[in-house]
Design a protein around this motif. Structure first.
Motif, PDB file in Angstrom:
ATOM      1  N   ASP A 176       0.715  -1.131   0.111  1.00  0.00           N
ATOM      2  CA  ASP A 176      -0.071  -0.050   0.014  1.00  0.00           C
ATOM      3  C   ASP A 176       0.885   1.221  -0.014  1.00  0.00           C
ATOM      4  OD1 ASP A 176      -2.135  -1.665   0.096  1.00  0.00           O
ATOM      5  OD2 ASP A 176      -2.487  -1.121   2.333  1.00  0.00           O
ATOM      6  N   ILE A 177       1.975   1.219   0.760  1.00  0.00           N
ATOM      7  CA  ILE A 177       2.836   2.299   0.836  1.00  0.00           C
ATOM      8  C   ILE A 177       3.534   2.668  -0.640  1.00  0.00           C
ATOM      9  CG2 ILE A 177       5.197   3.085   1.776  1.00  0.00           C
ATOM     10  CD1 ILE A 177       4.308   1.676   4.311  1.00  0.00           C
ATOM     11  N   ALA A 178       3.736   1.585  -1.300  1.00  0.00           N
ATOM     12  CA  ALA A 178       4.440   1.705  -2.629  1.00  0.00           C
ATOM     13  C   ALA A 178       3.496   2.524  -3.700  1.00  0.00           C
ATOM     14  CB  ALA A 178       4.952   0.331  -3.300  1.00  0.00           C
ATOM     15  N   ARG A 179       2.231   2.459  -3.307  1.00  0.00           N
ATOM     16  CA  ARG A 179       1.244   3.107  -4.522  1.00  0.00           C
ATOM     17  C   ARG A 179       1.527   4.591  -4.286  1.00  0.00           C
ATOM     18  NH1 ARG A 179      -0.420  -0.853  -7.975  1.00  0.00           N
ATOM     19  NH2 ARG A 179      -0.842  -2.725  -6.690  1.00  0.00           N
ATOM     20  N   TYR A 180       1.953   4.988  -3.370  1.00  0.00           N
ATOM     21  CA  TYR A 180       2.032   6.483  -3.122  1.00  0.00           C
ATOM     22  C   TYR A 180       3.235   7.146  -3.957  1.00  0.00           C
ATOM     23  CZ  TYR A 180      -1.623   6.680   0.413  1.00  0.00           C
ATOM     24  OH  TYR A 180      -2.799   6.530   1.468  1.00  0.00           O
ATOM     25  N   ASP A 181       3.280   8.196  -4.374  1.00  0.00           N
ATOM     26  CA  ASP A 181       4.109   9.009  -5.250  1.00  0.00           C
ATOM     27  C   ASP A 181       5.109   9.542  -4.368  1.00  0.00           C
ATOM     28  OD1 ASP A 181       3.522   8.608  -7.948  1.00  0.00           O
ATOM     29  OD2 ASP A 181       1.581   9.695  -7.567  1.00  0.00           O
ATOM     30  N   PHE A 182       4.745  10.223  -3.261  1.00  0.00           N
ATOM     31  CA  PHE A 182       5.579  10.730  -2.124  1.00  0.00           C
ATOM     32  C   PHE A 182       4.876  11.032  -0.724  1.00  0.00           C
ATOM     33  CE2 PHE A 182       4.936  14.526  -4.545  1.00  0.00           C
ATOM     34  CZ  PHE A 182       4.526  15.425  -3.398  1.00  0.00           C
ATOM     35  N   PHE A 183       5.682  11.191  -0.002  1.00  0.00           N
ATOM     36  CA  PHE A 183       5.524  11.254   1.436  1.00  0.00           C
ATOM     37  C   PHE A 183       6.107  12.614   2.095  1.00  0.00           C
ATOM     38  CE2 PHE A 183       4.745   6.813   1.089  1.00  0.00           C
ATOM     39  CZ  PHE A 183       3.535   6.591   1.723  1.00  0.00           C
ATOM     40  N   LEU A 184       5.117  13.284   2.757  1.00  0.00           N
ATOM     41  CA  LEU A 184       6.001  14.511   3.241  1.00  0.00           C
ATOM     42  C   LEU A 184       5.570  14.327   4.891  1.00  0.00           C
ATOM     43  CD1 LEU A 184       7.158  17.469   3.403  1.00  0.00           C
ATOM     44  CD2 LEU A 184       5.166  18.248   2.855  1.00  0.00           C
ATOM     45  N   LEU A 185       6.769  14.593   5.469  1.00  0.00           N
ATOM     46  CA  LEU A 185       6.567  14.708   6.906  1.00  0.00           C
ATOM     47  C   LEU A 185       6.785  16.287   7.472  1.00  0.00           C
ATOM     48  CD1 LEU A 185       8.415  11.448   8.368  1.00  0.00           C
ATOM     49  CD2 LEU A 185       5.821  11.831   7.550  1.00  0.00           C
ATOM     50  N   ILE A 186       5.858  16.629   8.333  1.00  0.00           N
ATOM     51  CA  ILE A 186       6.127  18.101   8.974  1.00  0.00           C
ATOM     52  C   ILE A 186       6.126  18.009  10.428  1.00  0.00           C
ATOM     53  CG2 ILE A 186       5.038  20.233   9.121  1.00  0.00           C
ATOM     54  CD1 ILE A 186       6.041  19.686   6.222  1.00  0.00           C
ATOM     55  N   PRO A 187       6.997  18.180  10.950  1.00  0.00           N
ATOM     56  CA  PRO A 187       7.249  18.324  12.422  1.00  0.00           C
ATOM     57  C   PRO A 187       6.632  19.699  13.020  1.00  0.00           C
ATOM     58  CG  PRO A 187       9.354  18.848  11.858  1.00  0.00           C
ATOM     59  CD  PRO A 187       8.465  18.629  10.438  1.00  0.00           C
ATOM     60  N   LYS A 188       6.140  19.658  14.123  1.00  0.00           N
ATOM     61  CA  LYS A 188       6.007  20.784  14.853  1.00  0.00           C
ATOM     62  C   LYS A 188       7.114  21.961  14.764  1.00  0.00           C
ATOM     63  CE  LYS A 188       4.400  22.581  19.350  1.00  0.00           C
ATOM     64  NZ  LYS A 188       4.325  22.416  20.781  1.00  0.00           N
ATOM     65  N   PRO A 189       6.637  23.002  14.234  1.00  0.00           N
ATOM     66  CA  PRO A 189       8.013  24.142  14.106  1.00  0.00           C
ATOM     67  C   PRO A 189       8.538  24.494  15.460  1.00  0.00           C
ATOM     68  CG  PRO A 189       5.657  25.107  14.044  1.00  0.00           C
ATOM     69  CD  PRO A 189       5.593  23.609  14.134  1.00  0.00           C
ATOM     70  N   LYS A 190       9.677  24.854  15.585  1.00  0.00           N
ATOM     71  CA  LYS A 190      10.624  25.433  16.644  1.00  0.00           C
ATOM     72  C   LYS A 190      10.112  26.734  16.923  1.00  0.00           C
ATOM     73  CE  LYS A 190      14.564  22.439  15.606  1.00  0.00           C
ATOM     74  NZ  LYS A 190      16.137  22.410  15.159  1.00  0.00           N
ATOM     75  N   GLY A 191       9.456  27.437  16.102  1.00  0.00           N
ATOM     76  CA  GLY A 191       9.229  28.763  16.598  1.00  0.00           C
ATOM     77  C   GLY A 191       7.851  29.253  15.534  1.00  0.00           C
ATOM     78  N   TYR A 192       7.269  30.234  15.845  1.00  0.00           N
ATOM     79  CA  TYR A 192       6.043  30.639  15.011  1.00  0.00           C
ATOM     80  C   TYR A 192       6.162  32.022  14.267  1.00  0.00           C
ATOM     81  CZ  TYR A 192       3.923  26.864  17.508  1.00  0.00           C
ATOM     82  OH  TYR A 192       3.291  25.428  18.103  1.00  0.00           O
ATOM     83  N   ILE A 193       5.817  32.193  13.406  1.00  0.00           N
ATOM     84  CA  ILE A 193       5.461  33.339  12.669  1.00  0.00           C
ATOM     85  C   ILE A 193       4.608  34.238  12.895  1.00  0.00           C
ATOM     86  CG2 ILE A 193       5.761  34.559   9.976  1.00  0.00           C
ATOM     87  CD1 ILE A 193       6.957  31.640   9.329  1.00  0.00           C
ATOM     88  N   SER A 194       4.799  35.420  13.140  1.00  0.00           N
ATOM     89  CA  SER A 194       3.754  36.482  13.399  1.00  0.00           C
ATOM     90  C   SER A 194       2.780  36.658  12.262  1.00  0.00           C
ATOM     91  CB  SER A 194       4.371  37.652  13.999  1.00  0.00           C
ATOM     92  OG  SER A 194       3.360  38.599  14.132  1.00  0.00           O
ATOM     93  N   PRO A 195       1.470  36.552  12.401  1.00  0.00           N
ATOM     94  CA  PRO A 195       0.453  36.797  11.650  1.00  0.00           C
ATOM     95  C   PRO A 195       0.671  38.365  11.087  1.00  0.00           C
ATOM     96  CG  PRO A 195      -0.535  36.723  13.506  1.00  0.00           C
ATOM     97  CD  PRO A 195       0.706  36.268  13.800  1.00  0.00           C
ATOM     98  N   LEU A 196       1.282  39.238  11.578  1.00  0.00           N
ATOM     99  CA  LEU A 196       1.407  40.498  11.220  1.00  0.00           C
ATOM    100  C   LEU A 196       2.652  40.665  10.399  1.00  0.00           C
ATOM    101  CD1 LEU A 196       0.816  42.209  14.822  1.00  0.00           C
ATOM    102  CD2 LEU A 196      -0.827  41.750  13.078  1.00  0.00           C
ATOM    103  N   ASP A 197       3.405  39.770  10.159  1.00  0.00           N
ATOM    104  CA  ASP A 197       4.449  39.987   9.170  1.00  0.00           C
ATOM    105  C   ASP A 197       3.852  39.898   7.777  1.00  0.00           C
ATOM    106  OD1 ASP A 197       6.273  39.556  11.230  1.00  0.00           O
ATOM    107  OD2 ASP A 197       7.017  37.456  10.694  1.00  0.00           O
ATOM    108  N   GLU A 198       4.744  40.641   6.787  1.00  0.00           N
ATOM    109  CA  GLU A 198       4.232  40.841   5.612  1.00  0.00           C
ATOM    110  C   GLU A 198       5.000  40.279   4.601  1.00  0.00           C
ATOM    111  OE1 GLU A 198       4.264  44.919   4.688  1.00  0.00           O
ATOM    112  OE2 GLU A 198       2.841  45.482   6.050  1.00  0.00           O
TER     113      GLU A 198
END
Length: 472
Positions: free
Chosen positions: A240-262
């Motif tokens: 079943d794993i072989a059927r997928y074209d690719f996997f992406l793992l996303i860990p919890k970020p070490k810091g957060y970006i402010s929504p006020l950034d442009e």
């Protein structure tokens, strides 16, 4: 509508003509005005594919959000910008991507997908946590005192795109049914009341948190030894794993970006984004061009990927060239690589190179650790003369135990200890020695002989002198 031939006063419908419904994709036509709106995506003089992809990511922050994760944006955009089919030499292959994004909670996975769905106005989104097999695949439904067979959301999304959230809540049975659809690109439903066989060529993006523990909480990705274990916990079977074209793992970020950034670059006009994805979706297999040198380059890079990362879990495997081709086609689509008429999508060497580097970046990192996993697996498979010598030394003293293990696929420690004739002090010493040489591995409370063990057992000298009972 016609009267039912067997049931009085009942009217049924009969389809006598079938036409593809009008849609923004089937009605899309390339012209000079459309080509003008797509120029913004094309490479400028002296610009590389990497530089343009970086620019597109920065511009996407204008509709995804300044906190957008680059890898999630790339994966989702690649998923969207794929035609249905392409030709590899004279073979017709699936061109659309089937991918999975696994990330810790609140990492922007679903948010990115929803914003892109709103921008492109194509596809559907559903939650597997609340989905049923009949609702997603199809099944029987009671209606008017009887039963009717109906198709689910997946075949109804034929030639479209489906984003499946909360994949971890779908269950292994639903995952198995999805695998059947991936294998044939069709949905086949056989019921007492009727049979349905319909096409289901669907771009699929699965979004999931890691597997939950006994308390119902997701296990953080950082707690896993490698990414292969993450997807094994979610999907289970290697095929079943072989059927997928690719996997992406996303860990919890070490810091957060402010929504006020442009964001530094404004998005292109919405018309351009909508025209781009419709241009890609409307390309036929004859209009997706991969010249012979490009095909040879794809095969060459695919061989390199397998030399570095091939294992029994086929992240690349025998279909590496297909997976690399699909990603390269998607890159060419995102950059609107076309001929003078705008009718043909042209895949170039730089698109293939970027695709290969993108795939390597997904797996060869400190989180997924595919290279380390492959090295560990190869130590369980490759057998040298030294390995045979080491096993011979163990065999000379514990022949019966090794012969029993050779005949089994797995044994509990209690079973193997009883066969060995060793006491509780000596048995662990022998088992630890076998594990040190990678002749066995543990699977829960089971001892599993490795491929290296089986190869070495074929080469050991089994005609050694056996001491008599009671002989010192």
């Amino acid at each position: 509508p016609v009267p039912h031939p067997l049931k009085a006063q009942q009217v049924v419908g009969i389809v006598t003509k079938l036409e593809e419904s009008d849609s923004s994709v089937s009605q899309f036509k390339i012209n000079e005005g459309v080509k003008e709106t797509l120029k913004c995506f094309q490479l400028e003089e002296g610009q590389t594919v990497s530089e343009k992809m970086e620019e597109l990511f920065e511009r996407s922050k204008g509709f995804v959000g300044v906190e957008a994760n680059k890898q999630i944006v790339y994966a989702t955009d690649l998923f969207y910008h794929t035609p249905l089919e392409f030709q590899f030499a004279k073979r017709t292959e699936r061109a659309y991507l089937d991918i999975m994004i696994v990330g810790d909670p609140r990492t922007g996975k679903s948010n990115t997908a929803k914003h892109m769905l709103d921008m492109y106005e194509l596809g559907y989104i559903t939650s597997l946590k609340s989905a049923t097999g009949p609702g997603l695949i199809g099944g029987s439904d009671q209606s008017g005192g009887g039963w009717k067979t109906k198709i689910g959301l997946l075949p109804r999304s034929h030639k479209g795109a489906l984003i499946m959230e909360e994949f971890s809540g779908g269950g292994k049975e639903l995952i198995s049914k999805l695998t059947e659809v991936r294998s044939s690109n069709r949905v086949r439903l056989t019921r007492v009341n009727g049979t349905i066989d319909v096409p289901a060529m669907v771009r699929m993006l699965s979004i999931s948190n890691p597997k939950t523990n006994a308390d119902g909480n997701s296990i953080p990705l950082a707690q896993y030894n490698n990414g292969v274990q993450v997807i094994l916990d979610l999907i289970g079977a290697a095929e079943d794993i072989a059927r997928y074209d690719f996997f992406l793992l996303i860990p919890k970020p070490k810091g957060y970006i402010s929504p006020l950034d442009e964001f530094s670059l404004d998005p292109f006009p919405k018309e351009s984004y909508m025209n781009r994805v419709r241009w890609v979706w409307s390309r036929t297999k004859e209009q997706v061009v991969l010249d012979r040198p490009i095909l040879e380059h794809i095969v060459k890079l695919s061989d390199e990927l397998n030399q570095s990362y091939d294992s029994h879990i086929a992240i690349f495997g025998a279909e590496a060239w297909k997976k690399l081709s699909r990603v390269a086609i998607a890159v060419a689509g995102m950059l609107c690589s076309m001929d003078e008429t705008g009718e043909k999508l042209i895949v170039k060497k730089e698109h293939v190179d970027w695709a290969k580097n993108f795939l390597v970046g997904l797996y060869d990192n400190s989180l997924f650790k595919l290279r380390e996993y492959v090295d560990d697996q190869r130590r369980l498979v490759e057998c040298t003369d030294i390995d045979v010598h080491n096993l011979q030394g163990i065999f000379d003293s514990h022949a019966v135990m090794l012969q029993q293990l050779e005949m089994a696929t797995d044994m509990s420690q209690r079973q193997l200890s009883a066969v060995s004739g060793l006491d509780n002090k000596e048995f662990p010493k022998v088992i630890n020695q076998m594990a040190k040489y990678n002749f066995i591995r543990w699977q829960g409370d089971k001892i599993v002989p490795t491929q290296k063990f089986r190869i070495a057992m074929q080469r050991v000298n089994k005609n050694t002198y056996m001491k008599k009972v009671g002989e010192i």
